[in-house]
Design an enzyme around this catalytic site. Structure first.
Site, PDB file in Angstrom:
ATOM      1  NE  ARG A  12      -2.682  -0.510   3.613  1.00  0.00           N
ATOM      2  CZ  ARG A  12      -2.681   0.575   4.416  1.00  0.00           C
ATOM      3  NH1 ARG A  12      -3.074   1.742   3.960  1.00  0.00           N
ATOM      4  NH2 ARG A  12      -2.283   0.486   5.665  1.00  0.00           N
ATOM      5  CB  ALA A  83       6.620  -1.526   7.462  1.00  0.00           C
ATOM      6  N   GLY A  84       5.764   1.634   8.207  1.00  0.00           N
ATOM      7  CA  GLY A  84       5.795   2.649   9.255  1.00  0.00           C
ATOM      8  C   GLY A  84       4.389   3.046   9.662  1.00  0.00           C
ATOM      9  CE1 TYR A 147       6.146   8.344  10.817  1.00  0.00           C
ATOM     10  CE2 TYR A 147       7.004  10.569  10.558  1.00  0.00           C
ATOM     11  CZ  TYR A 147       6.589   9.370  10.001  1.00  0.00           C
ATOM     12  OH  TYR A 147       6.640   9.191   8.635  1.00  0.00           O
ATOM     13  N   PRO A 177      11.055  11.409   2.623  1.00  0.00           N
ATOM     14  CG  PRO A 177       9.618   9.654   2.073  1.00  0.00           C
ATOM     15  CD  PRO A 177      10.689  10.050   3.054  1.00  0.00           C
ATOM     16  CB  ILE A 180       4.102  11.133  -0.280  1.00  0.00           C
ATOM     17  CG1 ILE A 180       5.596  11.427  -0.017  1.00  0.00           C
ATOM     18  CG2 ILE A 180       3.917  10.336  -1.565  1.00  0.00           C
ATOM     19  CD1 ILE A 180       6.307  12.287  -1.035  1.00  0.00           C
TER      20      ILE A 180
HETATM   21  N1  LIG Z   1       2.815   9.364   3.317  1.00  0.00           N
HETATM   22  C1  LIG Z   1       3.677  10.327   3.573  1.00  0.00           C
HETATM   23  O1  LIG Z   1       3.429  11.500   3.271  1.00  0.00           O
HETATM   24  C2  LIG Z   1       5.010  10.006   4.190  1.00  0.00           C
HETATM   25  C3  LIG Z   1       5.940  11.040   4.375  1.00  0.00           C
HETATM   26  C4  LIG Z   1       7.194  10.741   4.913  1.00  0.00           C
HETATM   27  C5  LIG Z   1       7.515   9.440   5.255  1.00  0.00           C
HETATM   28  N2  LIG Z   1       6.593   8.451   5.084  1.00  0.00           N
HETATM   29  C6  LIG Z   1       7.008   7.093   5.453  1.00  0.00           C
HETATM   30  O2  LIG Z   1       6.847   6.253   4.326  1.00  0.00           O
HETATM   31  C7  LIG Z   1       6.522   4.932   4.753  1.00  0.00           C
HETATM   32  C8  LIG Z   1       5.247   4.467   4.074  1.00  0.00           C
HETATM   33  O3  LIG Z   1       4.196   5.357   4.423  1.00  0.00           O
HETATM   34  P1  LIG Z   1       2.753   5.296   3.726  1.00  0.00           P
HETATM   35  O4  LIG Z   1       2.129   6.648   3.905  1.00  0.00           O
HETATM   36  O5  LIG Z   1       2.876   4.734   2.371  1.00  0.00           O
HETATM   37  O6  LIG Z   1       2.013   4.270   4.725  1.00  0.00           O
HETATM   38  P2  LIG Z   1       0.647   3.447   4.539  1.00  0.00           P
HETATM   39  O7  LIG Z   1      -0.067   3.861   3.293  1.00  0.00           O
HETATM   40  O8  LIG Z   1      -0.058   3.558   5.841  1.00  0.00           O
HETATM   41  O9  LIG Z   1       1.166   1.932   4.341  1.00  0.00           O
HETATM   42  C9  LIG Z   1       1.900   1.352   5.363  1.00  0.00           C
HETATM   43  C10 LIG Z   1       2.347  -0.053   4.960  1.00  0.00           C
HETATM   44  O10 LIG Z   1       3.131  -0.576   6.027  1.00  0.00           O
HETATM   45  C11 LIG Z   1       2.536  -1.779   6.509  1.00  0.00           C
HETATM   46  N3  LIG Z   1       2.756  -1.886   7.955  1.00  0.00           N
HETATM   47  C12 LIG Z   1       2.352  -1.044   8.944  1.00  0.00           C
HETATM   48  N4  LIG Z   1       2.718  -1.522  10.151  1.00  0.00           N
HETATM   49  C13 LIG Z   1       3.362  -2.698   9.930  1.00  0.00           C
HETATM   50  C14 LIG Z   1       3.941  -3.694  10.757  1.00  0.00           C
HETATM   51  N5  LIG Z   1       3.958  -3.579  12.102  1.00  0.00           N
HETATM   52  N6  LIG Z   1       4.495  -4.792  10.168  1.00  0.00           N
HETATM   53  C15 LIG Z   1       4.486  -4.933   8.833  1.00  0.00           C
HETATM   54  N7  LIG Z   1       3.957  -4.029   7.984  1.00  0.00           N
HETATM   55  C16 LIG Z   1       3.398  -2.925   8.526  1.00  0.00           C
HETATM   56  C17 LIG Z   1       1.064  -1.673   6.132  1.00  0.00           C
HETATM   57  O11 LIG Z   1       0.458  -2.979   6.110  1.00  0.00           O
HETATM   58  P3  LIG Z   1      -1.178  -3.128   6.070  1.00  0.00           P
HETATM   59  O12 LIG Z   1      -1.580  -2.784   4.653  1.00  0.00           O
HETATM   60  O13 LIG Z   1      -1.423  -4.543   6.409  1.00  0.00           O
HETATM   61  O14 LIG Z   1      -1.725  -2.143   7.066  1.00  0.00           O
HETATM   62  C18 LIG Z   1       1.190  -1.009   4.764  1.00  0.00           C
HETATM   63  O15 LIG Z   1       1.522  -1.962   3.780  1.00  0.00           O
HETATM   64  C19 LIG Z   1       6.404   4.998   6.278  1.00  0.00           C
HETATM   65  O16 LIG Z   1       7.600   4.559   6.879  1.00  0.00           O
HETATM   66  C20 LIG Z   1       6.159   6.470   6.533  1.00  0.00           C
HETATM   67  O17 LIG Z   1       6.592   6.834   7.825  1.00  0.00           O
HETATM   68  C21 LIG Z   1       5.359   8.705   4.564  1.00  0.00           C
END
Ligand SMILES: NC(=O)c1ccc[n+]([C@@H]2O[C@H](COP(=O)([O-])OP(=O)(O)OC[C@H]3O[C@@H](n4cnc5c(N)ncnc54)[C@H](OP(=O)(O)O)[C@@H]3O)[C@@H](O)[C@H]2O)c1
Length: 240
Positions: A12, A83-84, A147, A177, A180
């Site tokens: 995802r 994963a986060g 975080y 990032p 996003i």
């Molecule tokens: N989105 C942003 O703007 C942004 C900005 C800066 C950094 N980030 C970083 O980018 C990364 C991805 O973010 P995202 O926004 O794409 O997140 P997301 O859409 O919430 O997707 C998170 C993914 O991580 C998996 N996950 C969560 N907890 C887990 C665990 N304990 N064990 C295994 N898998 C786990 C989820 O699995 P399920 O599908 O089963 O829930 C999902 O596949 C993160 O590290 C986040 O901190 C994001």
């Protein structure tokens, strides 16, 4: 046989784009997830990329899961610790549980993901470790003491791993990032989203594919001398 890449949280959001990008670049990809079976099944159906379910916060589950991936697909050459989670609250209201959940997933999860693949990378004299950190690990963020601590910790991890892995042909780098356009960010009320965009000089959110392209480059042979770096991908919102 192509090189094998493991992407945690690869079903995802940003991870999905990373999994697809690495597949397009010729890698055999395995994507993990925590519990959303429906999203993982849809992702596999659409992409043909296999998914594996385990909690990155557990060392035992991670080790067993990685052994399964290596038995089914092959030795892991590229590991993307993506994963986060967030459990936001102002510090005076943050609970020990909110602190611990984020530490377990975002920080210990990186150790649990990289540690089991490290010996194989050292033996084969090739490896790429890519950790998805965050702009908020660089600058801090109101309501995100937990975080931000984990995302700043990511930078210490890659700088140390870079020094330990360099002689063995392993690189370790982080991507930070900015905001996003994932489901999470697109789900916030439009007014809040507009106020976020107003703080980004580029005048827009980043696309998951823009992070995926950074990952594909860091995973490539061309990036062999880039080691211990932090790549900021934030539309000029923050400079280190
Ligand atoms: N989105 C942003 O703007 C942004 C900005 C800066 C950094 N980030 C970083 O980018 C990364 C991805 O973010 P995202 O926004 O794409 O997140 P997301 O859409 O919430 O997707 C998170 C993914 O991580 C998996 N996950 C969560 N907890 C887990 C665990 N304990 N064990 C295994 N898998 C786990 C989820 O699995 P399920 O599908 O089963 O829930 C999902 O596949 C993160 O590290 C986040 O901190 C994001």
């Amino acid at each position: 046989m192509g090189r094998v890449a493991l992407v945690t949280g690869g079903s995802r959001g940003i991870g999905e784009a990373i999994s697809k990008g690495l597949k397009a670049a010729g890698f055999d990809v395995a994507a993990t997830y925590a519990g959303n079976d429906e999203a993982a099944a849809k992702f596999t159906e659409e992409t043909g990329i296999k998914t594996y379910k385990w909690n990155v916060g557990s060392y035992e589950e991670s080790k067993a899961g990685i052994e399964k991936v290596e038995a089914e697909i092959g030795p892991i050459d590229v590991v993307v610790a993506n994963a986060g989670i967030t459990r936001d609250a102002p510090f005076h209201k943050m609970t020990p549980e909110q602190w611990q959940q984020v530490i377990d997933t975002n920080l210990t999860g990186v150790f649990n993901t990289v540690h089991p693949v490290w010996p194989g990378m050292r033996e084969r004299k090739f490896g790429r470790v890519i950790v998805i950190s965050s702009i908020n690990g660089q600058k801090g963020q109101f309501g995100q003491v937990n975080y931000a601590a984990t995302k700043a910790g990511d930078l210490g991890i890659v700088k140390s791993l870079a020094q330990e892995g360099a002689r063995a042909g392993i690189t370790a780098n982080a991507i930070c990032p900015g905001y996003i356009a994932t489901e999470m960010v697109m789900a916030v009320p439009e007014k809040v989203r507009e106020s976020i965009i107003a703080q980004i000089p580029a005048g827009r959110l980043g696309e998951p594919e823009e992070i995926a392209r950074c990952v594909a480059f860091l995973a490539s042979d061309d990036a062999g001398f880039i080691n211990g770096s932090t790549i900021s991908a934030n539309g000029a919102q923050f400079f280190v």
